[in-house]
Write a protein that holds these residues in place. Structure first.
Motif, short mmCIF file in Angstrom:
data_model
loop_
_atom_site.label_atom_id
_atom_site.label_comp_id
_atom_site.label_asym_id
_atom_site.label_seq_id
_atom_site.Cartn_x
_atom_site.Cartn_y
_atom_site.Cartn_z
N HIS A 135 25.72 31.80 -1.94
CA HIS A 135 24.38 31.58 -1.37
C HIS A 135 23.77 32.92 -0.92
N GLU A 136 24.53 33.67 -0.13
CA GLU A 136 24.01 34.94 0.42
C GLU A 136 23.71 35.94 -0.69
N HIS A 139 20.50 35.27 -2.49
CA HIS A 139 19.33 35.79 -1.78
C HIS A 139 19.07 37.23 -2.19
N HIS A 145 15.48 29.82 -0.44
CA HIS A 145 16.05 28.52 -0.11
C HIS A 145 15.46 27.43 -1.00
ZN LIG Z 1 20.06 31.31 3.04
#
Ligand SMILES: [Zn+2]
Ligand SMILES: [Zn+2]
Length: 216
Positions: A135-136, A139, A145
């Motif tokens: 997830h990180e 980004h 998101h």
């Molecule tokens: Zn996030």
């Protein structure tokens, strides 16, 4: 990846498996840099929490450890600590912190296993680590998101939310990821399938099989 701390065998195994997963997930070469000891943290960035475990100031890890160690040819450097992290004095803890601009982030393994990684919580802890690190890092590749579906890119405020979210990126987020990284979808899904099989992530395995059926 940059491990920082004194890791036991199970923790090292978890870092190795996370490396394997990230390599498959992003279809990019993924390496583990030599482990740095906790001695790198000066006294003024350490504190003892209410629960009496030592915590490290997360911003220090980014600014004073990771940024200058990021290899020139690396897109991202992700630090992993076994110590718990805190973001500022008035906060109790934080799971991790990232600077998307610099392409560095740090994640603590501490809370994924309630501070005590064992054979019995290994898989749950690993699942949290692969979800949060993918997830990180997503980004850092510009993916925001997701409100589209149950997806690894859903925003999350707690571990129980992380547990509910899939490790799978939804079709829209997979499309976004592929349009920036240009990988072979089928190869990626076959490798994910193998990873989930080998680590008994059965729900993720069946979702990957469905994705594979769709593109075949
Ligand atoms: Zn996030
Ligand atoms: Zn999504």
């Amino acid at each position: 990846m940059q491990p920082i701390g004194e890791f036991n065998d199970l923790q090292e195994k978890q870092i190795e498996l996370t490396k394997e997963y990230l390599k498959i997930y992003f279809q990019l070469e993924t390496k583990i840099l030599p482990i740095i000891s906790n001695e790198i943290f000066p006294k003024n960035v350490r504190r003892i929490s209410k629960n009496e475990q030592e915590q490290i100031l997360a911003g220090y890890v980014l600014d004073s450890v990771l940024i200058k160690r990021k290899p020139k040819d690396a897109a991202v450097l992700m630090g992993i600590t076994e110590k718990d992290l805190f973001p500022k004095p008035e906060w109790n803890y934080v799971f991790g912190l990232a600077s998307y601009q610099n392409g560095v982030g740090v994640t603590s393994m501490y809370r994924f296993a309630d501070g005590n990684l064992s054979e019995s919580n290994f898989n749950q802890s690993l699942e949290r680590l692969i979800k949060i690190s993918s997830h990180e890092i997503s980004h850092m590749f510009g993916i925001s998101h997701c409100l589209n579906a149950n997806c690894v890119m859903n925003g999350t405020n707690s571990l129980s939310e992380t547990d509910v979210h899939f490790a799978r990126a939804c079709s829209l987020c997979q499309y976004k990821l592929n349009s920036s990284l240009k990988y072979d979808d089928k190869k990626r899904l076959l490798e994910l399938k193998k990873f989930f099989e080998a680590n008994s992530f059965n729900a993720e395995l069946s979702r990957t099989e469905k994705d594979l059926n769709l593109i075949q």
